[in-house]
Scaffold this active site. Sequence first.
Site: not given
Ligand code: F6R
Length: 605
Positions: A2, A27, A71, A97-98, A479, A483, A486, A502, A600
């Site tokens: 949000c 976001r 959101w 927000n929250g 990682e 990606k 996601e 395993h 985000k």
């Molecule tokens: C992956 C991604 C999320 C963030 C996670 C932590 O592409 O964007 O997995 O890495 O939500 O976010 P931050 O770094 O903002 O604490």
Amino acid sequence: MCGIFGYIGHRNASKLLVKGLLRLEYRGYDSSGVVVKNGTLESFKDIGKISEMASSLPSLQGSIGIAHTRWATHGAVTRENAHPHLSNDGKVAIVHNGIIQNSEMLRKRLKKLGVSLNSETDSEIFCHFISMDLQEGKTPMEALRNVLSMVRGTWGLCVLFLEYDFVLCARNGSPLIVGRGKNEMFISSDPHAIREHTDQLVALEDGQIAKVDSRDVQVMQIDGRAVESSYLNLEEEWGESELGDYPHFMLKEIHEQAQSLQHCISGRLRHAEGTSVLGGLQIEPHNLAQLPHIRLIGCGTALHAAQIGQILIEQWARIPAVSHVASEFNANDPVINPDALHLAISQSGETADTLSAVKEIQRKGADVYGVVNVVGSTIARQCGKGVYIHSGPEQSVASTKAFTNMVGALALFSLQLGRSRHLSKTKGKSIAREMRKLPEKIRSYLENPGPIDEAVELVMQSKSVLFLGRGISSPVASEGALKLMEIAYIPCLAYPAGEMKHGPIALIEQDSPVVVIAPNDGVQDRTMNAIHECKARGAKIILIHEEGDPIAEIGDVSIPIPATIPMLTPLLSVLPTQLIAYQTALSLGHDVDRPRNLAKSVTVE
Ligand code: F6R
């Protein structure tokens, strides 16, 4: 997640509110809305894209208003559940927000009092309680304080009143900042939305409330005690956030990595002494000698950077280090050693799980240093010390350049630690020399990224993709998998290469794609075993290897990256995985920058 934007000034508020919302779009959200004061409180909200909501927005006059991107947490994605919410007399509007934990009880109380509720949200209760108090003769501030005394949970809250020319704000666990322009003020949950208007901002702390009119902000504690609030200067680097010639922010940010890593390391490496200096992470040598261990905490991509940091610290500084999933950290009542060093790693600096771990560590008497991107963010301020990774604004939901700079900052820190302990000057100098070459190597790889299209052909129609790596390449595999999952929505599994036999080997069938990260790093031979085991079962290997390494022959698709010292390979081997994810999502027709269900900045636990 949000987002909030507010304007109090002399210009057309609705236009500025929509612009502010568009800046918050990255976001993640599912609905949006605005309310402007213009004789009445005129509100407009809808599900879907902000641009669609804005295109059907009637022309709203008025120079004071608040806006929101939602959101969904409580209640489905519907127009009714979108913010703003208005009291039934039309005199109070809120955006929130929250999460309000006791909202069910408060909703029931309102219903008993005869108030009809218009949404399923936990947020709506705010406007009704405030409106009832105003009707009973309380001031807006008294009404705000009263409702805040009833709620449990987290809030970044803005309240707009029909009968007053100010906006009241409150913050508890959800960020809110106020920016000052010339006879106009801006409110936002994210500095990024304010940057184009002003670089002067006040960040509210948890437990604070604020009254914002067109000239200034008055901050106080919830009990009314005044707070000395001073304006911070928002750093210049937060300005460059337009797409330019790139089709997507993700591609732009992938290509910015050479420059952003340069930003992170320049001025911090000391070549002659073979060390680095991170101003915010200066620890007295005698404290260093006694450090029992280091714990690194983060979520998602930040967790993967933490896992790499753990290895770098152990290798270069020979201090026991361990990384933790932030969302799990508090679950088992962790034992905290006040003499240990703790690092909280976060791009946004707002991740609720990481913030909550920081608070738990501090509660138990230890210090936490932030390794954060967003300047002045909650985690940066809560830690009070640490380093900024200097990636500049990252707008694609899928994190790329922040990962690189987190690893870059942790490498600098490990080098600094190592040189204060056992690492020789000669070894330190060779590490510093290699670090200095990295931006150029990133640039040269991105100019000629190898057969990414062939890799995309192999993964885009597959049921799942397995990512393997060993040693420092194991978090890179994680990682890469994160990606692709996601943004391309393909189930991905990442495993340390030796662990594959395993369990995950059961998944391998004819043509299963397996991405293997195999730099020439001293543990490659064991990775080879895993490759052979996969190939024997018909898997197709997408191999990420160093240029000139004969291992290339073994891959079905082999992607060369520039060679470097083993501990720095993640900064290069991650690049093809980012490009594979990007190209696959694009080929499948997905919204690369705004993948479904993701946000985000994840500000709920
Ligand atoms: C992956 C991604 C999320 C963030 C996670 C932590 O592409 O964007 O997995 O890495 O939500 O976010 P931050 O770094 O903002 O604490």
